[in-house]
Scaffold this motif. Structure first.
Motif, PDB file in Angstrom:
ATOM      1  N   LYS A 198     -13.884  -8.503  -6.414  1.00 50.28           N
ATOM      2  CA  LYS A 198     -12.567  -9.043  -6.046  1.00 50.28           C
ATOM      3  C   LYS A 198     -11.609  -8.984  -7.227  1.00 50.28           C
ATOM      4  N   ARG A 199     -12.105  -9.376  -8.403  1.00 51.02           N
ATOM      5  CA  ARG A 199     -11.266  -9.359  -9.613  1.00 51.02           C
ATOM      6  C   ARG A 199     -10.757  -7.956  -9.900  1.00 51.02           C
ATOM      7  N   ASP A 200     -11.647  -6.969  -9.800  1.00 47.31           N
ATOM      8  CA  ASP A 200     -11.259  -5.580 -10.057  1.00 47.31           C
ATOM      9  C   ASP A 200     -10.265  -5.074  -9.015  1.00 47.31           C
ATOM     10  N   ALA A 201     -10.485  -5.420  -7.756  1.00 49.92           N
ATOM     11  CA  ALA A 201      -9.573  -4.994  -6.693  1.00 49.92           C
ATOM     12  C   ALA A 201      -8.194  -5.613  -6.881  1.00 49.92           C
ATOM     13  N   VAL A 202      -8.153  -6.875  -7.268  1.00 47.57           N
ATOM     14  CA  VAL A 202      -6.875  -7.557  -7.515  1.00 47.57           C
ATOM     15  C   VAL A 202      -6.165  -6.916  -8.697  1.00 47.57           C
ATOM     16  N   GLY A 244      -4.920 -11.672   0.429  1.00 46.33           N
ATOM     17  CA  GLY A 244      -5.375 -13.045   0.186  1.00 46.33           C
ATOM     18  C   GLY A 244      -5.925 -13.218  -1.218  1.00 46.33           C
ATOM     19  N   TRP A 245      -6.713 -12.226  -1.671  1.00 43.65           N
ATOM     20  CA  TRP A 245      -7.262 -12.294  -3.025  1.00 43.65           C
ATOM     21  C   TRP A 245      -6.159 -12.258  -4.067  1.00 43.65           C
ATOM     22  N   VAL A 246      -5.158 -11.407  -3.840  1.00 41.07           N
ATOM     23  CA  VAL A 246      -4.035 -11.299  -4.783  1.00 41.07           C
ATOM     24  C   VAL A 246      -3.274 -12.622  -4.816  1.00 41.07           C
ATOM     25  N   LYS A 247      -3.016 -13.166  -3.654  1.00 40.39           N
ATOM     26  CA  LYS A 247      -2.287 -14.437  -3.570  1.00 40.39           C
ATOM     27  C   LYS A 247      -3.053 -15.539  -4.306  1.00 40.39           C
ATOM     28  N   GLN A 248      -4.368 -15.618  -4.084  1.00 40.45           N
ATOM     29  CA  GLN A 248      -5.171 -16.652  -4.750  1.00 40.45           C
ATOM     30  C   GLN A 248      -5.221 -16.421  -6.250  1.00 40.45           C
ATOM     31  N   ALA A 249      -5.288 -15.174  -6.687  1.00 37.73           N
ATOM     32  CA  ALA A 249      -5.296 -14.867  -8.121  1.00 37.73           C
ATOM     33  C   ALA A 249      -3.997 -15.332  -8.771  1.00 37.73           C
ATOM     34  N   GLY A 277      -1.244 -19.759 -12.063  1.00 36.86           N
ATOM     35  CA  GLY A 277      -0.069 -20.625 -12.098  1.00 36.86           C
ATOM     36  C   GLY A 277       1.192 -19.958 -11.610  1.00 36.86           C
ATOM     37  N   GLU A 278       1.050 -18.843 -10.923  1.00 43.70           N
ATOM     38  CA  GLU A 278       2.212 -18.096 -10.445  1.00 43.70           C
ATOM     39  C   GLU A 278       2.448 -18.282  -8.944  1.00 43.70           C
ATOM     40  N   GLY A 279       1.657 -19.124  -8.324  1.00 48.34           N
ATOM     41  CA  GLY A 279       1.772 -19.305  -6.878  1.00 48.34           C
ATOM     42  C   GLY A 279       2.770 -20.380  -6.514  1.00 48.34           C
ATOM     43  N   PRO A 280       2.861 -20.668  -5.226  1.00 48.81           N
ATOM     44  CA  PRO A 280       3.783 -21.701  -4.771  1.00 48.81           C
ATOM     45  C   PRO A 280       3.347 -23.085  -5.269  1.00 48.81           C
TER      46      PRO A 280
END
Length: 95
Positions: free
Chosen positions: A10-14, A40-45, A50-53
């Motif tokens: 997941k980390r690599d894909a993001v 979803g993975w990108v959003k959670q990353a 600290g860059e999310g809503p």
């Protein structure tokens, strides 16, 4: 059928999705991931960095919430039994 992916995958894909000029859908095709899953993975990353809503839960906070909810469920059953036992004993003493 749902697939399970490792945290490293997941980390690599993001990282690929964030560094690429391709769309998430295009990036998702290569490793065979669903575009919705990768989004979803990108959003959670982003939330984890600290860059999310505002008020969005980080992965660590989500894991803690799951753990605490499980603990509450485990403790509710004995508490219910104790409450019923107390009520029974109190009723028995009234006689």
């Amino acid at each position: 059928m749902s697939k399970r992916y490792t945290a490293e995958f997941k980390r690599d894909a993001v990282a690929l999705a964030l560094s690429s000029e391709k769309t998430v859908t295009e990036v998702a095709r290569d490793p065979g991931v669903s575009p919705e899953g990768l989004r979803g993975w990108v959003k959670q990353a982003k939330v984890d960095r600290g860059e999310g809503p505002a008020r969005a839960l980080t992965t660590a906070e989500r894991e803690e919430l799951v753990r605490l909810r499980r603990k509450v469920r485990e403790q509710e059953a004995p508490i219910e039994v104790l409450g019923k036992t107390t009520a029974f004993v109190a009723q028995d003493k009234m006689r």
